[in-house]
Each structure stands twice: as C-alpha cells, then as structure tokens.
Design a protein around this motif. Structure first.
Motif, short mmCIF file in Angstrom:
data_model
loop_
_atom_site.label_atom_id
_atom_site.label_comp_id
_atom_site.label_asym_id
_atom_site.label_seq_id
_atom_site.Cartn_x
_atom_site.Cartn_y
_atom_site.Cartn_z
N LEU B 65 0.82 -1.20 0.00
CA LEU B 65 0.00 0.00 0.00
C LEU B 65 0.86 1.26 0.00
O LEU B 65 2.04 1.23 0.37
CB LEU B 65 -0.89 0.00 1.25
N HIS B 66 0.23 2.36 -0.35
CA HIS B 66 0.93 3.64 -0.39
C HIS B 66 1.49 3.98 1.00
O HIS B 66 0.74 4.05 1.98
CB HIS B 66 -0.04 4.73 -0.84
N GLY B 67 2.78 4.15 1.08
CA GLY B 67 3.42 4.52 2.34
C GLY B 67 3.75 3.37 3.26
O GLY B 67 4.41 3.56 4.28
N ARG B 68 3.30 2.17 2.91
CA ARG B 68 3.43 1.05 3.87
C ARG B 68 4.47 0.01 3.48
O ARG B 68 4.45 -1.11 4.00
CB ARG B 68 2.09 0.35 4.06
N ALA B 69 5.36 0.37 2.58
CA ALA B 69 6.35 -0.63 2.17
C ALA B 69 7.25 -1.02 3.33
O ALA B 69 7.55 -2.20 3.51
CB ALA B 69 7.18 -0.08 1.01
N LEU B 70 7.68 -0.05 4.12
CA LEU B 70 8.64 -0.37 5.19
C LEU B 70 8.08 -1.33 6.24
O LEU B 70 8.75 -2.29 6.60
CB LEU B 70 9.19 0.91 5.83
N PRO B 71 6.86 -1.10 6.75
CA PRO B 71 6.34 -2.09 7.70
C PRO B 71 6.18 -3.49 7.10
O PRO B 71 6.52 -4.48 7.75
CB PRO B 71 4.97 -1.54 8.11
N ALA B 72 5.71 -3.55 5.86
CA ALA B 72 5.57 -4.88 5.24
C ALA B 72 6.94 -5.54 5.13
O ALA B 72 7.11 -6.72 5.45
CB ALA B 72 4.91 -4.75 3.87
N GLY B 98 4.35 7.61 4.46
CA GLY B 98 5.08 6.63 5.29
C GLY B 98 6.08 7.26 6.23
O GLY B 98 6.98 6.57 6.73
N GLY B 99 5.94 8.55 6.52
CA GLY B 99 6.96 9.24 7.33
C GLY B 99 7.23 8.59 8.68
O GLY B 99 8.39 8.41 9.07
N ASN B 100 6.18 8.22 9.36
CA ASN B 100 6.35 7.59 10.68
C ASN B 100 7.12 6.26 10.55
O ASN B 100 7.97 5.94 11.37
CB ASN B 100 4.98 7.34 11.30
N HIS B 101 6.83 5.53 9.48
CA HIS B 101 7.49 4.23 9.29
C HIS B 101 8.97 4.43 8.96
O HIS B 101 9.81 3.62 9.33
CB HIS B 101 6.81 3.44 8.18
N PHE B 102 9.25 5.52 8.24
CA PHE B 102 10.65 5.83 7.91
C PHE B 102 11.45 6.05 9.18
O PHE B 102 12.51 5.46 9.39
CB PHE B 102 10.68 7.08 7.01
N LEU B 103 10.92 6.87 10.08
CA LEU B 103 11.61 7.14 11.35
C LEU B 103 11.75 5.86 12.17
O LEU B 103 12.81 5.59 12.74
CB LEU B 103 10.85 8.20 12.16
N ALA B 104 10.68 5.07 12.20
CA ALA B 104 10.72 3.84 13.00
C ALA B 104 11.72 2.84 12.44
O ALA B 104 12.41 2.15 13.19
CB ALA B 104 9.33 3.22 13.08
N ALA B 105 11.82 2.77 11.12
CA ALA B 105 12.74 1.81 10.51
C ALA B 105 14.19 2.19 10.85
O ALA B 105 15.03 1.32 11.11
CB ALA B 105 12.54 1.76 9.00
#
Ligand SMILES: Cc1ncc(C[n+]2csc(CCOP(=O)(O)OP(=O)(O)O)c2C)c(N)n1
Ligand code: SF4
Lengths: 558, 282
Positions: B65-72, B98-105
C-alpha cells in the motif's frame, strides 16, 4: 455452608487488588470451585475506583451478579459505591481506617498483620481463604508457585503473613461464609484473552505485531513473555497501520501471523484488511471491543464494533468473523481462525470484548492432541518457471509458496494483477480475479460454525445472542425457570448460514435479541440474512460503469 | 554466473526519459554483480511510479500500500532474516504517507535497503508537491508555490544515525549501482535517497539541474558523524552524492531470539512445551 458466594474487592488502582483477587481465584479453582471473575477498572494507573468481583460456586457460574456476599473494601469509596448491593447477611471486610457503621462488619488489621504494605495482599488472601473455609495448604501452594521463582526467604515471609492472617480470621470464629465442599477437579484459570493466546500458540502462531490498546494488549505481552520457547516473534510497531502491514509481510514470507487490537486501533488497520483481501494473505485479527465512538470508555465493555469489522476494508473480498463466548471457545475458535485464514488465504477475525478479555473462569485443560497445526505454505514447485501466485483454480485458492526458498518467484500485489502477480489494467483479468477472490467464500461457507442451542425443543422465548453475552443469557435462562427460555448463541457471526437458525427462530413463540450495544447490530445482520436469497441481480465489477445495454442484455424480458 | 539479463527485460509504464529507467538499470547491475539470483531477493514497494519498479525485473515482489512498504518489509525480514529485502518507492510514499514508518525503521535498524526514488514531486497523481519539493516551487496543486519547507531525508537519517546513509543520482548509473551493493552489504537499515528527474511534472529539478550540481566529495570519512551532518545538509548549488554516513549498530534481526529456526514458518509448537505453558495457568 454456602453453595455460592459473590466477593467484590474494591479499591484504587495501585492498591494490589488484582493480585489479591487473582491469588484468591487461583486458590478457589484449585479447591475445586467454579469461578467467574468480572473486572472493572478506570483508565488510570493510580487512584480511581477499580473492582475485582469473584463469584465462586459449587455449581457452574456463568456471569456476573450484582448482589454481594463479601465486600472487601480497600478504600472508603468502595463502601460508598457498593454497600447498597450487599445481601442481608453480607459481610464487609475493611481496614480500620475506613469508616462504616452497622452490622456485618469485620475489621482486618492489614497494617499489623503485614510487615510492610507489600504484604497486605497476602493478608487479604489469608483472611479470605480462612473465611471461605479453604484448606490452608491451597493458598500456601499458590504462594509457593507465584513467589517460588524469587528467593526462598520471600516465600517464607509470605507464608508467615498468610499464617498470621489465617489464625487471626479463625480467632474471629466466623464460619458463616464457608463454602460447601466440592470434589470437582481443578482446572485452569483463564481469561478470554488467555483462551485466545493458548489457541494461537496451539495453532502455531509465529508472528504477532501490535500497538498497545486496552483490552487486547495482554495478548502480545503474554505471547512475548511465554512464547519465546516456541520461537514466536512479537514486535511492537510504531502504530496500528504498521502493525497490520508487518503481520501481512511476515505472512507473505510464510509466518503464521496475527495482530491484536481494539476498535480504535482496528479503525487504523482497515486498509491492511483490504490489503490482506487483495494479496490473499492469511492473517488472524483479534479485535477486543470496548465502547466507542472514538476513544469512548477505554476500560469498559461493549459489542459495538461488529459492523466495523464486518465492513472493514474497501472493495470486496471474503472474510470470516468468530466471536467466542468464553475462554474455551476463545481457544477453539482461534485455532480455527488460523486454519481458515490459511485455507482461504485472507483475513479472519476473532471478535472479543473487554468483559470477556479480562474475566477469569475455571476451564478444564485443553486437549492439545486434538489440535492439528494448520496447513503451511509450500517451498518447492516442480517447474519454477510455471509458478503463479494467483493461478486461477476451481476453488479460487492458489498455491502459496514461501519466497526465496527455491528458484520460483512469488509476486504479490495490492494492485489488480495477472495470475503471475504482476500489475494489470486488463478488465477481463480484473473480472476473473474478482471472481476468484470471491469464490473462496465457498471454503469459508463450507464449515460455518452453527450457533449453539441451549434449551428444550419447543420454547416460548428464544434469547438470541453472540460472543461474550453467552454466560449472562444462560444464567437468565436458568433463573427464568424450567423450559421457559431457550438460548441461541452464535460463535461465528459471519458468514451466516440460514439453515442453522431459521427453523429454530421460526418455531419460537418470541425471539428476543440480547447484545451489548445500542443499535442491535447482530439482530439487524441476522434479520437481513434471513431474507430469502433473491436471484434478481445484475452486477458488474470489471471496473467499467454500468450502462443500459449491459443491463438489458442481462434482463430477461421475454 | 549471474548476469543482468537474468533479471529480464520488461515493458514499463514510465515516460521516456524518466529517471526511473536508469535506477532500474543500476539495481539490476548491482544484483548481478553480487551474484544474487533473482529468487534470492524480495522487493517491497508502496504505490507510485517508483513503486512499480519491482514489477520490471525478476524477483520476489510484495507490492503493498501507499506509504506502507517499510512495515511490510519489516515483517518479511523478521519472518525470514536471511532474505535480501529491498524497499523501493517514491519520496511521497516514503517520507509523506510513510513518514512515521521511515523514522521507526531507522530507529529499529532492521536490515533493509531502502531505495527512495526522490523526484521531489508526486508523479503518479500528476504533479502535486511532495515532502521534498523545494519551498516556493510552483506546481499545479500549489500554483502560488509550495508553502512548506522541504524534508531532508539524508540529514534526518544521519541525525538519527541510520546505519547507512547515501545519496545517489539516477544519472550516474555505475556510481549508483556501487552504492546499492554497499547498502545491501551493510548490516542494519540502509537508505539511498536517489535523485531522479520526473520529466513530465517537475520542470525545476531536471536532469540538467541535478547533473550540474551533483559532485562526489573527496576525502569524506563516512564514519565521522559530524562531517556527515555537514555534508547531509549541503543542498543547493552543490549536492554531494555517495556514502554520507556509515554506522556500526547491530541489525535488529540479529538481536532477536530465534531459538529453533531462522525461518519463522518452520517453527512448529512442540506439544510438551505447549503443555508446560498451559500448566502455568493451573
Ligand atoms: C492511501 C493512498 N493514498 C493516496 C494514494 C494515491 N497516490 C498514489 S501514488 C501517490 C504519490 C506518489 O508519489 P511518490 O511516492 O513521490 O512517487 P512517484 O509517483 O513520484 O514515483 C499517491 C498520493 C493511494 N494510492 N493510496
Ligand atoms: S510522471 Fe514522472 S516519475 Fe512518472 S514516469 Fe513520468 S517522468 Fe517518471
């Protein structure tokens, strides 16, 4: 001798009432009693008014009751709020600093009997055990098991405090609240969440991601604490959106995956539900309902999210929703959910609520030998060039392989895709893929769990309920008197098979729906499903708009 | 021997002249040079023009999904820590939705390689400002000029001590391929922010614009964090490309307890262990 007692422990958060309550509940179960615990708490860590209500009986107890036999007041507010619920011969146990006048009062010198506030809960345990006539060896055993991992002196100290509380209680000479003996075998002490957790473990869960939200947080926390020896990976995600996408990613990579959340968190997960539907990725989603809308009453209970779960995710794809009514059903249905998620390759839900999630019951140990692990994805393919993740098959289920384990390629896509997984805007492929995805509904429908019926064949009043309402409905049935009321309880709320309930509902004198919400969500769903299936549909789903020609071509006007 | 041809040749949906074509070439080149076979990598993407990249080479793909590549991708890596997991998406996908996921990754430091196609514009939705669009840059959606200050992903990543931070340019294919190899080989989370012209919607940051500005700094020590911070913040007339920062944090997946098997799906619950766990409740 009593055959049943309702004990309510009330106090502020941080006073250790849950610890006393849990220790007492364990001691009661080990003594062979049936128990039901209802926890009430406020959304704060210290202060507020919390309750831990233990109902214990020689016979089966199924739900909470309001009348109190023993009230343990750890603060003044408990007296104010609950004294009106006391039975006539009820007993109030309180510290001497708490004010109350009248009969049926017993002061416990918590401070004198405990060397430090740390031990006050064991004073409570000892006193209550003595009062109920429990064999002293039982609470002693509970203490040894719970504190045994700590230093031996800790166990010794606690045993001394228990002894002191026991003899103090005996000196008071109160026998009136002794419970009658039982020879029932002790079972497990489980909450609804525990049932789900053990079910997930038995089903072989490998991965759980979450973002904390009451009342489901306990599920990942326990999987993390107890699941290490099973190799379970639990990850706290940055938010619910990440949590569900992670679980879907892990599932794509072959892991048996789950998420656990509540309505508010689930609202964020909805795009992920749709992703699981489109990518045909198995995932088990546990939604512990609590009152909404929005943040609502964070620590109370409601069955208000059925519609959200039923309609979650954009687009059309099949799903199944289970709703356990007790910890045993939580176990069985969670095992089933993992199996069905794998077989139907999509999202499957376990819908609980705060009441069920937090309420302890005595449960016979689960027969683990009955649990077969669900099917696993494959890791080889005869001719790797021919492997297609979304191959069109008779039942709509395509071969699922774990990526990187062989020279085949696993391509999964949220866009519409060809059978090989690659993106397409071909509208014929779109139509075929929509039908493929929807045809998996057959697999889900093949073994819809029929509702359980409790009661005589012919019945005047039929109570129809689902999920956690089971216990209270059965108790109401029992209290209504012989053969008056029947209970039809649904543990699967989607999809429904009318053959399972139409006759039963039709033959009852009157049908009354019982559910914990304001708009009768399940009743409306059921009423809708009872309408006979009509074949008069013209449907289009290739992505183009309907037009008159399309309609007329399918309209039999002859 | 693995060759670039093993990665296939596909018809794309991109405009002629789009920077995505060159990035794709660099990716194939990097993988082939590492001797990685197509089935050994898993590409994960979100939604956008850049996110279509994995469809144009042979590999395992999870296009989410849009923005959700990092969590997947995080879930994939946790379930299979041995897999080579590469995330590919645009600046809007990675840094906006996906900004939040970027920081979390970055914080999690999970072993993923993020290839961010940074064309400083939304391509697929036709030219709106993205998080990296320069302030004042007029677009169809922001005719008065983009009012917000741009996000500098490289500077943020270095500040947070992401384990590997690089900037690439789609116009320097060999240089980019080399960066990709280094990023894949480096443990933990790796970011390559790749400047990429969008010939259709970004008339400001064109190929010539990037070409004029990109330079390889001499004598930069990527292990020197303070130097890296300075370099990461350099943007304007001169834009440094290459490895900006390299850290030594252990990869997240290496710190996990995987008692029975690296591949999670192979773990089956032993009945006696289950029984033991169940007995705790008695
Ligand atoms: C949840 C969601 N929101 C919005 C969109 C629409 N959308 C598709 S691509 C895109 C932006 C793409 O921009 P970028 O990530 O910079 O990639 P590019 O196309 O420039 O390569 C948007 C907003 C979507 N598909 N899903
Ligand atoms: S719109 Fe821009 S990003 Fe998209 S393909 Fe065309 S040039 Fe490339």
């Amino acid at each position: 001798m009593r055959r049943e007692l309702n004990i309510l422990i009330g106090g502020e958060a941080g006073q250790g009432l849950v610890t006393v309550g849990e220790l007492l509940t364990k001691a009661l179960i080990r003594s062979g009693y049936n128990v039901h615990v209802c926890q009430g708490y406020m959304s704060r860590i210290r202060g507020g008014h919390n309750t831990f209500a233990v109902r214990a009986g020689v016979e089966r107890v199924l739900g909470p009751v309001s009348k109190i036999d023993i009230l343990v007041a750890l603060n003044q507010e408990t007296i104010t709020l609950h004294k009106g619920q006391m039975r006539e011969d009820g007993l109030v146990l309180k510290d001497k600093e708490i004010e109350m006048e009248g009969d049926g009062l017993l002061e416990i010198p918590f401070k004198e009997l405990a060397p430090s506030p740390l031990f006050e809960n064991v004073v409570g345990l000892g006193f209550l055990s003595a009062l109920l006539g429990l064999d002293k060896a039982v609470p002693q055993g509970c203490i040894k098991d719970i504190f045994g991992k700590k230093k031996p002196e800790v166990v010794e100290k606690n045993l001394d405090v228990l002894e002191a509380a026991y003899s103090f209680a005996r000196k008071q000479g109160i026998q009136s609240h002794n419970l009658a003996r039982t020879d029932q075998k002790p079972g497990l002490m489980l909450t609804g969440n525990d049932g789900v957790i053990l079910g997930a473990m038995a089903a072989g869960v490998n991965f759980c991601s979450y973002y904390p939200m009451t009342p489901s947080t306990g599920i990942p926390m326990t999987l993390n604490a107890k699941g290490k020896s099973l190799g379970i990976v639990v990850e706290q995600a940055e938010d619910e959106i990440a949590a569900i996408n992670m679980a879907i990613g892990a599932s794509y990579a072959g892991a048996r995956s789950m998420v656990a959340t509540s309505g508010g968190g689930f609202a964020l997960m909805c795009e992920g539900v749709s992703l699981a539907g489109m990518t045909e990725t198995p995932i088990v989603i546990v939604v512990g309902q609590r009152p909404g809308p929005a943040t609502g009453l964070p620590t109370r209970t409601e069955q208000g999210d059925l519609n959200l779960v039923l309609y979650s995710g954009h687009g059309e794809f099949p799903r199944a929703i289970f709703a356990p009514g007790n910890p045993e059903q939580g176990f069985d249905l969670t095992v089933r959910a993992f199996d069905l998620a794998e077989r139907s390759q999509g999202p499957v839900f376990v819908l609980t609520d705060q009441y069920l999630a937090d309420s302890y019951r005595n449960v016979p140990p689960f027969d683990l030998s009955r649990v077969k692990g669900p099917a696993s994805p494959g890791d080889s393919w005869p001719d790797p060039q021919t492997y297609q993740r979304y191959a069109l098959t008779d039942d709509g289920v395509s071969p699922r392989l774990v990526p990187t384990l062989g020279p085949y390629l696993v391509v999964a896509d949220s866009d519409e895709h060809y059978p090989d997984g690659h993106i397409t805007e071909d509208l014929e492929v779109r139509t075929a893929m929509t039908e493929k995805r929807l045809s998996k509904e057959k697999i889900i429908k093949q073994d819809v769990v029929p509702p359980d019926y409790y009661g005589p064949d012919q019945v005047q009043t039929l109570l129809v309920c689902w999920g956690s309402t089971l216990g209270p409905a059965l108790e109401a049935q029992g209290k209504a008197g012989k053969n008056k009321v029947g209970v039809l309880h649904f543990t699967q709320v989607w999809p429904l098979d009318q053959d399972h309930f139409r006759e039963r509902m039709g033959s009852a004198g009157r049908v009354v729906f019982v559910e914990s919400n304001a708009t009768a969500q399940f009743a409306r769903l059921l009423e809708r499903e009872v309408v006979p299936d009509s074949k008069n549909y013209i449907l289009r789903y290739d992505g183009l708009p309907l037009d008159a020609e399309y309609i007329l071509a399918r309209l039999d006007l002859s | 021997m693995v060759s670039v041809d093993d990665y296939g040749d596909f018809e794309t949906a991109w405009c002629p002249g789009c920077g995505n074509h060159s990035i794709l070439k660099a990716v194939k080149k990097a993988l082939a040079s590492m001797g990685l076979e197509p089935h050994e990598s898993i590409f994960v993407s979100g939604i956008g023009q850049a996110a279509k990249s994995p469809h144009y080479l042979k590999a395992n793909v999870f296009n989410g999904l849009h923005g959700r590549a990092l969590p997947a991708a995080t879930g994939i890596k946790l379930a299979n820590p041995r897999a080579n997991v590469i995330v590919q998406s645009g600046d809007g996908c990675n840094y906006g939705e996906g900004g939040n996921h970027f920081l979390a990754a970055i914080r999690r430091n999970i072993g993923l390689t993020l290839l961010a196609h940074d064309n400083q514009i939304y391509g697929l939705t036709k030219g709106q400002a993205s998080p990296t669009t320069t302030q004042g840059h007029a677009t169809k959606a922001q005719p008065g000029g983009n009012p917000s200050a741009p996000f500098n992903p490289v500077a943020v990543a270095v500040t947070m001590q992401a384990n590997f931070v690089a900037r690439g340019f789609s116009g320097m294919i060999d240089h980019l391929a080399d960066l990709i190899v280094q990023a894949i080989n480096h443990p933990g989370f790796s970011l390559i922010d790749i400047m990429q012209p969008c010939v259709t919607f970004n008339k400001v940051n064109t190929f010539a614009w990037y070409k004029e500005r990109c330079y390889e700094p001499q004598g930069h020590d990527p292990e020197d964090w303070e130097q890296a911070i300075r370099l990461a913040n350099q943007w304007g007339d001169r834009i440094p490309v290459g490895v900006i920062y390299r850290g030594t944090r252990p990869a997240f997946e290496q710190t996990l307890p995987h008692p029975t098997n690296d591949l999670l799906y192979k773990n089956r619950p032993a009945r006696d262990v289950l029984k033991e766990i169940m007995n705790v409740y008695s």
